[in-house]
Enzyme design. Structure first.
Site, PDB file in Angstrom:
ATOM      1  N   HIS A  16      40.978  92.595 152.365  1.00 36.27           N
ATOM      2  CA  HIS A  16      40.148  91.275 152.639  1.00 36.27           C
ATOM      3  C   HIS A  16      39.912  91.401 154.264  1.00 36.27           C
ATOM      4  O   HIS A  16      38.781  91.198 154.768  1.00 36.27           O
ATOM      5  CB  HIS A  16      41.020  90.140 152.450  1.00 36.27           C
ATOM      6  CG  HIS A  16      41.388  89.673 151.036  1.00 36.27           C
ATOM      7  ND1 HIS A  16      42.377  89.272 150.638  1.00 36.27           N
ATOM      8  CD2 HIS A  16      40.281  89.522 150.161  1.00 36.27           C
ATOM      9  CE1 HIS A  16      42.136  88.962 149.226  1.00 36.27           C
ATOM     10  NE2 HIS A  16      40.920  88.933 148.855  1.00 36.27           N
ATOM     11  N   LYS A  40      43.715  76.162 139.999  1.00 31.46           N
ATOM     12  CA  LYS A  40      44.304  77.527 139.997  1.00 31.46           C
ATOM     13  C   LYS A  40      45.784  77.462 140.467  1.00 31.46           C
ATOM     14  O   LYS A  40      46.012  76.664 141.571  1.00 31.46           O
ATOM     15  CB  LYS A  40      43.429  78.257 140.952  1.00 31.46           C
ATOM     16  CG  LYS A  40      43.095  79.708 140.376  1.00 31.46           C
ATOM     17  CD  LYS A  40      42.070  80.265 141.202  1.00 31.46           C
ATOM     18  CE  LYS A  40      41.843  81.833 140.872  1.00 31.46           C
ATOM     19  NZ  LYS A  40      41.012  82.347 141.675  1.00 31.46           N
ATOM     20  N   ARG A  89      34.953  96.077 144.640  1.00 30.47           N
ATOM     21  CA  ARG A  89      36.024  97.455 144.417  1.00 30.47           C
ATOM     22  C   ARG A  89      35.520  98.111 143.253  1.00 30.47           C
ATOM     23  O   ARG A  89      35.718  99.332 143.272  1.00 30.47           O
ATOM     24  CB  ARG A  89      37.256  96.730 144.256  1.00 30.47           C
ATOM     25  CG  ARG A  89      37.852  96.381 145.487  1.00 30.47           C
ATOM     26  CD  ARG A  89      39.228  95.469 145.293  1.00 30.47           C
ATOM     27  NE  ARG A  89      38.953  94.309 144.432  1.00 30.47           N
ATOM     28  CZ  ARG A  89      39.776  93.426 144.230  1.00 30.47           C
ATOM     29  NH1 ARG A  89      40.969  93.216 144.594  1.00 30.47           N
ATOM     30  NH2 ARG A  89      39.288  92.193 143.612  1.00 30.47           N
ATOM     31  N   SER A 127      44.996  91.227 145.206  1.00 31.72           N
ATOM     32  CA  SER A 127      46.035  89.977 145.331  1.00 31.72           C
ATOM     33  C   SER A 127      46.924  89.781 144.313  1.00 31.72           C
ATOM     34  O   SER A 127      48.112  89.566 144.186  1.00 31.72           O
ATOM     35  CB  SER A 127      45.250  88.600 145.562  1.00 31.72           C
ATOM     36  OG  SER A 127      44.651  88.656 146.758  1.00 31.72           O
TER      37      SER A 127
HETATM   38  P1  ADP Z   1      38.370  85.223 144.279  1.00 26.36           P
HETATM   39  O1  ADP Z   1      39.285  84.563 143.659  1.00 26.36           O
HETATM   40  O2  ADP Z   1      37.144  84.377 145.014  1.00 26.36           O
HETATM   41  O3  ADP Z   1      38.001  86.547 143.647  1.00 26.36           O
HETATM   42  P2  ADP Z   1      39.859  86.959 146.230  1.00 26.36           P
HETATM   43  O4  ADP Z   1      40.722  86.390 147.249  1.00 26.36           O
HETATM   44  O5  ADP Z   1      40.475  87.390 145.064  1.00 26.36           O
HETATM   45  O6  ADP Z   1      38.696  85.689 145.765  1.00 26.36           O
HETATM   46  O7  ADP Z   1      38.608  87.831 146.802  1.00 26.36           O
HETATM   47  C1  ADP Z   1      37.767  87.354 147.610  1.00 26.36           C
HETATM   48  C2  ADP Z   1      36.431  88.255 147.730  1.00 26.36           C
HETATM   49  O8  ADP Z   1      37.178  89.447 148.370  1.00 26.36           O
HETATM   50  C3  ADP Z   1      35.971  88.809 146.705  1.00 26.36           C
HETATM   51  O9  ADP Z   1      34.502  89.045 146.782  1.00 26.36           O
HETATM   52  C4  ADP Z   1      36.903  90.199 146.263  1.00 26.36           C
HETATM   53  O10 ADP Z   1      35.925  90.928 145.290  1.00 26.36           O
HETATM   54  C5  ADP Z   1      36.886  90.773 147.512  1.00 26.36           C
HETATM   55  N1  ADP Z   1      38.060  91.601 147.642  1.00 26.36           N
HETATM   56  C6  ADP Z   1      39.326  91.456 147.036  1.00 26.36           C
HETATM   57  N2  ADP Z   1      40.060  92.772 147.658  1.00 26.36           N
HETATM   58  C7  ADP Z   1      39.418  93.480 148.195  1.00 26.36           C
HETATM   59  C8  ADP Z   1      39.671  94.665 148.510  1.00 26.36           C
HETATM   60  N3  ADP Z   1      40.666  95.252 148.399  1.00 26.36           N
HETATM   61  N4  ADP Z   1      38.424  95.384 149.088  1.00 26.36           N
HETATM   62  C9  ADP Z   1      37.384  94.718 149.466  1.00 26.36           C
HETATM   63  N5  ADP Z   1      36.943  93.404 148.828  1.00 26.36           N
HETATM   64  C10 ADP Z   1      38.033  92.794 148.301  1.00 26.36           C
END
Ligand code: ADP
Length: 163
Positions: A16, A40, A89, A127
């Protein structure tokens, strides 16, 4: 131009932070927006996640962190953001992200969704996996900053009273 990077950020990972750093170079103002979704189950409250993100993005002058509830397109209108930034990803991110961006496009054509490919070194930062590994006492230092590692250890030792 203002951009929004929305997500759950439960917890924020190096992946992130990498997207935030790269997106902040493209837009004039980047709003990192933590989705407040009561349905959630999360390890961290919205305010904890906002605080984590604020602490980890102090070095970026044009980045703000806030939370929102409801529809992303409505929040984009409210803030005047014309760009929604999401990270990709793999193909499962792609399938989900394209569906979401199409739904958003149908609801509003004011903001454009752009996807940023994950940096190879952070492809594995996820995450859900961080939470699973941390829950079993595994090493998560490759995926999250020290501050998050510490917060997760604290959460394991002092489970959230309402969760
Ligand atoms: P959500 O619940 O909205 O998917 P996340 O916090 O899991 O929220 O992810 C937010 C955004 O960041 C999403 O677009 C996800 O694909 C992207 N993301 C998560 N991890 C990574 C990573 N390691 N590299 C690039 N983008 C990521």
């Amino acid at each position: 131009m203002t951009g929004i990077y929305p997500g759950s950020f439960d917890p924020v990972t190096f992946g992130h932070i990498d997207i935030i750093r790269r997106a902040s170079r493209i837009v004039d103002r980047l709003i990192v927006a933590v989705l407040d979704n009561e349905n959630k189950k999360t390890w961290f409250t919205v305010s904890e996640r906002v605080e984590h993100l604020r602490n980890l993005t102090v070095e970026f002058d044009n980045v703000e962190v806030t939370s929102f509830s409801g529809l992303l397109v409505d929040f984009a209108k409210l803030t005047g953001a014309k760009l929604i930034i999401r990270g990709l990803r793999n193909s499962s991110d792609y399938d989900y992200e394209v569906k979401m961006s199409m739904a958003n496009q149908v609801m509003s054509s004011e903001a454009e969704t752009v996807f940023m490919a994950a940096s190879p070194q952070f492809l594995f930062a996820n995450s859900s996996i961080v939470k699973e590994v941390a829950g079993f006492g595994g090493e998560i230092g490759q995926m999250v900053p020290q501050l998050i590692k510490k917060a997760m250890e604290d959460r394991i030792n002092h489970p959230h009273p309402i969760r």
